[in-house]
Design an enzyme around this catalytic site. Structure first.
Site, PDB file in Angstrom:
ATOM      1  N   GLN A   8       0.757   6.630   0.872  1.00  0.00           N
ATOM      2  CA  GLN A   8       1.430   7.728   1.559  1.00  0.00           C
ATOM      3  C   GLN A   8       2.904   7.828   1.204  1.00  0.00           C
ATOM      4  O   GLN A   8       3.638   8.615   1.818  1.00  0.00           O
ATOM      5  CB  GLN A   8       1.265   7.566   3.081  1.00  0.00           C
ATOM      6  CG  GLN A   8      -0.165   7.576   3.561  1.00  0.00           C
ATOM      7  CD  GLN A   8      -0.877   8.889   3.305  1.00  0.00           C
ATOM      8  OE1 GLN A   8      -0.248   9.929   3.103  1.00  0.00           O
ATOM      9  NE2 GLN A   8      -2.204   8.863   3.307  1.00  0.00           N
ATOM     10  N   ASP A  39       0.875  -1.175   0.000  1.00  0.00           N
ATOM     11  CA  ASP A  39       0.000   0.000   0.000  1.00  0.00           C
ATOM     12  C   ASP A  39       0.912   1.226   0.000  1.00  0.00           C
ATOM     13  O   ASP A  39       1.526   1.557   1.011  1.00  0.00           O
ATOM     14  CB  ASP A  39      -0.894  -0.027   1.233  1.00  0.00           C
ATOM     15  CG  ASP A  39      -1.719   1.240   1.397  1.00  0.00           C
ATOM     16  OD1 ASP A  39      -1.630   2.135   0.523  1.00  0.00           O
ATOM     17  OD2 ASP A  39      -2.446   1.357   2.407  1.00  0.00           O
TER      18      ASP A  39
END
Length: 546
Positions: free
Chosen positions: A323, A320
């Site tokens: 960010q 993921d």
């Protein structure tokens, strides 16, 4: 809360106690005001009306400022009696100064009005301080223009028409795929699948890969710090196929992953506790690159080394990167993972667009996520065959304008903003400055790694006696936009002993001056809320923001 100018009256616009209770138990209204504060305000209002005492906005503001100044004199002076931050300068302050003109919303003002809307002297304008880029970034004019140009000049469906509009739209759409591939150093443009965002990308892998390749007894490894979109899909698949879901716990002291000791003190990934979690039955490892709350930058290359050494030979590693990709250079080949999920709206692109990067061989071995037009090779009434990636996973009319906007955003980041190396260095310095200033605010506990540890420009925090949603609401009245809630990370908050937190997150368009203004407003707001009774009780039945 609004102060009105007519004498002998103070108007406080807050919900009634009944409204507060209703909002806390089932309403969608996001505010969570403290009943104690509400009662105090009602009592004070009745006292002012009955005694005829006139309290002006100026006098209250002066009282708060005097208190704040006294606190600053006591706590922030160095040994020479000079506040260190006043002379501090960012090394590349010119970056934000250069790009801010491209984001009109950043120079806007939040407008408050008194009852007399025709009296311009009553207007109150607050300059916007946008510290919520971890939720979504602002968009430069070049991206907005690209969207309007598409709709005004070449709006058409892609891959389906021989006419000029369709051909031009297809060319723009596919050029954006090339931009993404180059941006993350993919081997091939065929490895880039456009999705609605990272959530769909993670669900796609969990469904299309997990349901086929996982079986009873297999293991999936995630972490306690994950965003819900990297927890829930794996819970669903594991429950469905009978696999076991394991997780790397949080180290409550360092507030990063609890990997254990590094036996060899090198990059081999020989962490004691991690080694116990990875077994020959481990078939999927799905982890975040950077925490969206604690700002930890995780040692992915070392994790990859450990997985390749101890897990099943066919174990896949999913990252993921929501960010990380908007804030630092990311090279998928260097990281050594198998899939990466990212959202465009966090990197100056429109909402509703993201992408999944996956190794081409793996993508072509997976079943489609959805069926329909575009994703097929041949359809008969008996069966269908499927197109190779990426078309296999892009059924129906895609997010054409959004994908084109993503390409424009990447072009902006790489050219106007000076590239990801420059953005990363600037954000690290600005984030460190924010954290240092936050650490000096009385009553504030900053979450995540301590100063001196590499971390993203995200500062989540909790305040003594003040509920995060109360704080966010009152900061918003001063033009400051931060996040309040559990940030889609309930397990992480629970492990640290909190239900919610506040979060300030920065991007390359934020400035030192904004940080300084934020700190001043934060101090004043905390003093006001603390003196008014707070609102800091734990309220697990109410989730103000996510």
């Amino acid at each position: 809360f609004t102060l009105t100018s007519p004498p002998l009256r103070v108007q406080v616009q807050v919900p009634s106690a009944t409204q507060v209770q209703r909002r806390r138990h089932g309403s969608n209204n996001p505010f969570s005001f403290s009943e104690r504060w509400l009662q105090q305000q009602q009592q004070q209002q009745q006292f002012r009306w009955s005694t005829g005492i006139n309290v002006s906005a100026e006098s209250i503001a002066n009282d708060i400022q005097e208190g704040s100044d006294n606190d600053s004199d006591d706590n922030n002076n160095n040994s020479e009696g000079e506040e260190w931050w006043k002379s501090f300068q960012l090394k590349d302050a010119k970056l934000a100064e250069t790009v801010r003109k491209d984001f009109p919303i950043l120079t806007s003002t939040k407008h408050f009005e008194d009852d007399d809307t025709e009296n311009e002297t009553n207007d109150k304008r607050k300059e916007l301080i946008y510290f919520d880029s971890a939720a979504t970034s602002q968009k430069p004019t070049s991206v907005i223009t690209k969207l309007s140009t598409y709709y005004n000049t070449i709006n058409s469906n892609v891959h389906r028409g021989a006419h000029t509009l369709s051909q031009r739209a297809t060319a723009e759409y596919e050029a954006s795929r090339d931009s993404v591939a180059q941006f993350i150093n993919a081997n091939s443009r065929n490895e880039i699948v456009f999705t609605s965002g990272a959530t769909e990308a993670l669900n796609l892998v969990a469904a299309s890969y997990g349901r086929v390749h996982l079986k009873h007894g297999d293991e999936v490894l995630i972490s306690e710090l994950e965003h819900h979109s990297n927890i829930v899909p794996w819970q669903m698949v594991c429950e469905e196929v009978g696999a076991t879901l394991k997780y790397i716990p949080i180290d409550t002291e360092s507030q990063c992953w609890d990997l254990g000791e590094n036996d060899n003190d090198n990059d081999s990934g020989d962490f004691t506790k991690l080694n116990e979690l990875i077994t020959p039955n481990t078939k999927v490892v799905s982890l975040q690159h950077v925490s969206n709350v604690l700002a930890c930058i995780h040692p992915i290359e070392q994790i990859v080394a450990a997985v390749r050494k101890r897990a099943s030979a066919d174990c896949i590693i999913v990252l993921d990167a929501c960010q990380s990709i908007p804030h630092m250079p990311v090279d998928v080949q260097k990281l050594g993972v198998d899939f990466i999920a990212a959202s465009g709206h966090k990197m100056c692109a429109p909402t509703g667009i993201g992408f999944l990067w996956g190794k081409e061989k793996l993508l072509n071995s997976m079943h489609p996520y959805m069926g329909g037009g575009e994703m097929i090779d041949e359809v008969t009434m008996d069966a269908s065959t499927y197109a190779p990636a990426p078309a296999r996973f892009e059924a129906g009319t895609p997010q054409i304008a959004q994908a084109i906007g993503l390409g424009a955003a990447i072009e902006y980041l790489e050219t106007v903003a000076g590239g990801m190396e420059r953005i990363c260095k600037y954000e690290q310095e600005l984030g460190e400055y924010l954290m240092r200033r936050m650490s000096e605010v009385e009553g504030v506990t900053v979450l995540g790694p301590e100063l001196g540890v590499d971390r993203a420009a995200i500062v989540a925090f909790v305040c003594d006696g003040v509920h995060p949603s109360d704080l966010s609401t009152f900061l918003d009245m001063e033009g400051v936009a931060i996040r309040a809630g559990h940030h889609c990370c309930q397990p992480m908050h629970r492990a640290l002993g909190y239900s919610h937190s506040a979060r300030a997150s920065l991007y390359f368009y934020n400035t030192k001056e904004e940080v300084d203004s934020f700190i001043d407003i934060l101090k004043e707001t905390l003093e006001f809320l603390g003196g008014a009774g707070g609102g800091g009780g734990v309220d697990d039945d109410f989730v103000p923001f996510i």
